[in-house]
Enzyme design. Structure first.
Site, PDB file in Angstrom:
ATOM      1  N   LYS A   1      15.316 -37.983  16.965  1.00  0.00           N
ATOM      2  CA  LYS A   1      15.712 -37.072  17.986  1.00  0.00           C
ATOM      3  C   LYS A   1      16.350 -37.632  19.126  1.00  0.00           C
ATOM      4  CE  LYS A   1      13.646 -32.832  16.156  1.00  0.00           C
ATOM      5  NZ  LYS A   1      12.558 -33.203  15.257  1.00  0.00           N
TER       6      LYS A   1
ATOM      7  N   ASP B   1       3.985 -40.051  14.906  1.00  0.00           N
ATOM      8  CA  ASP B   1       5.305 -39.574  14.625  1.00  0.00           C
ATOM      9  C   ASP B   1       5.561 -39.004  15.953  1.00  0.00           C
ATOM     10  OD1 ASP B   1       7.461 -38.158  14.207  1.00  0.00           O
ATOM     11  OD2 ASP B   1       6.790 -36.813  12.448  1.00  0.00           O
TER      12      ASP B   1
ATOM     13  N   PHE C   1       4.314 -31.535  11.445  1.00  0.00           N
ATOM     14  CA  PHE C   1       5.713 -31.280  10.801  1.00  0.00           C
ATOM     15  C   PHE C   1       6.247 -32.892  10.783  1.00  0.00           C
ATOM     16  CE2 PHE C   1      10.221 -31.185  10.831  1.00  0.00           C
ATOM     17  CZ  PHE C   1      10.503 -30.355   9.949  1.00  0.00           C
TER      18      PHE C   1
END
Ligand SMILES: *Cc1c(COP(=O)(O)O)cnc(C)c1O
Length: 391
Positions: free
Chosen positions: A247, A218, A133
């Site tokens: 995040k 990532d 993702f």
């Protein structure tokens, strides 16, 4: 509770419960009825220091009185300070700030493509992974390996091919003259907290060296202390060429970062930018968050809490005949024996515990990084009572 919020003009992009949340404090969220919830979602692994932490509130309040937005074409001190902190603690040389994980990943993709044009005969293809993702913009959706996403908003952005996670041969088989990079999450978060093997990560580094490819990690979900080390890839002892953060870096405010080794930094003036990129308000929050996470003992405490939580979850798994507990730090998952995740999430919320089920057959736990033993005990007791109520 009867729905007092529907209808409303917010686009219905996800099924939301009826609660309207009005206040957060550390491990807890409070709704408008004054009800308290232990929050093991924390904005989806975002609020590393919990809700409205004093250091972030103070940094935002102070910065707001000083300077909110000089514009991205001028220097500001919080951006300089946060970039210096990240460079000093990560092994990367240069930093570009953005506003979301997807935007940082877009930057990583652009940087790799530019590097391929300059140094690899125009190679532009990036190998990513099934079930990976990387975000919801068009390019990061194409990089994402979620079933169905290749046709959802067709035509998909070209230039991405999918290998199998933890299978080095599947990566090797996809390398060709157009390949420029390999991009992956050190732990696949949305896929259900699936860690990459150390041997796989080290093998990828060697493979990239052998074929002069860039290795992009990532770390939007796994970075900033979430997995018990500052960055998850360090646990494998590898040095990637590019890393993205999101995040947790802002502790709840929109901030992300693209980091790269000197040799890869090839953006020329005009290639990259963004109106809010590196604005001092968000960078001041990010600096407060990262300094706190970097304090002596912070990650040690986190890892003790992680062990307590994992062993509690294993005990629940044994008691209720559930599956494995996996993950690291404050990113853990419990595999269920049936696709009842969404049902558990709803029942737990009724009991005052907020949970997440990224796949119907598992629960994902993302408490605040500074969570305390009593909070973990409280959550485990609530979860046990929900699981008991199911059978
Ligand atoms: C959440 C996430 C993203 C996207 O971040 P946004 O801030 O939602 O754009 C990208 N990569 C990973 C690994 C993520 O977990």
């Amino acid at each position: 509770m009867k729905s007092s919020v529907l209808p409303n003009p917010l686009m219905q992009i996800t099924p939301r419960p009826d609660q309207v949340f009005v206040r957060g404090e550390g491990a807890y969220l409070f709704d408008e009825a004054g009800r308290r919830y232990l929050d093991w979602v924390q904005g989806w692994a975002v609020n590393g220091l919990g809700h409205s932490p004093a250091v972030v509130a103070a940094a935002l309040a102070h910065q707001a009185t000083q300077l909110i937005n000089p514009g991205p074409a001028f220097y500001n001190q919080p951006a300089l300070d946060l970039a210096a902190w990240l460079a000093a603690h990560s092994g990367f040389d240069q930093v570009f700030f953005a506003n979301s994980g997807a935007e940082a990943n877009e930057g990583a993709i652009k940087l790799a493509r530019k590097w391929g044009r300059l140094h690899k005969g125009g190679a532009s293809e990036i190998i990513t992974f099934t079930n990976g993702f990387h975000g919801r913009t068009l390019a990061t959706m194409a990089a994402t390996g979620k079933p169905g996403w290749d046709t959802l908003f067709a035509p998909a952005v070209p230039g991405f091919v999918k290998a199998t996670y933890n299978d080095l041969d599947s990566v090797r088989a996809l390398i060709g003259p157009h390949t420029v990079a390999v991009m992956l999450e050190p732990i696949q978060g949305e896929a259900g907290v699936i860690p990459a093997n150390t041997a796989f990560l080290q093998g990828l580094r060697s493979l990239c060296d052998e074929h002069a490819l860039l290795l992009i990690v990532d770390e939007v979900q796994t970075g900033c202390g979430r997995t018990g080390s500052l960055f998850a890839h360090s646990a494998a002892g590898i040095a990637p060429d590019i890393m993205t953060l999101g995040k947790g870096i802002g502790g709840g405010v929109p901030l992300s970062a693209l980091l790269a080794r000197e040799a890869v930094c090839c953006f020329e003036y005009g290639d990259q930018g963004g109106t809010y990129c590196g604005n001092p308000l968000m960078c001041a929050a990010g600096l407060a968050v990262m300094q706190r996470i970097g304090e002596p003992g912070f990650l040690e405490h986190l890892n003790v809490m992680s062990a307590q939580m994992a062993s509690g979850l294993r005990a629940l798994s044994a008691r209720f005949g559930l599956g494995e507990v996996r993950g690291r730090g404050m990113l853990l998952a419990l595999v269920l024996s049936a696709p009842v995740g969404p049902d558990i999430v709803q029942r737990a919320r009724d009991e005052g515990l907020l949970l997440n089920s990224p796949r119907p057959n598992l629960l994902r736990f993302m408490p605040a990084l500074n969570t305390m033993p009593a909070e973990i005990e409280e959550g485990l007791v609530l979860l046990a009572s929900v699981l008991a109520g199911l059978s």
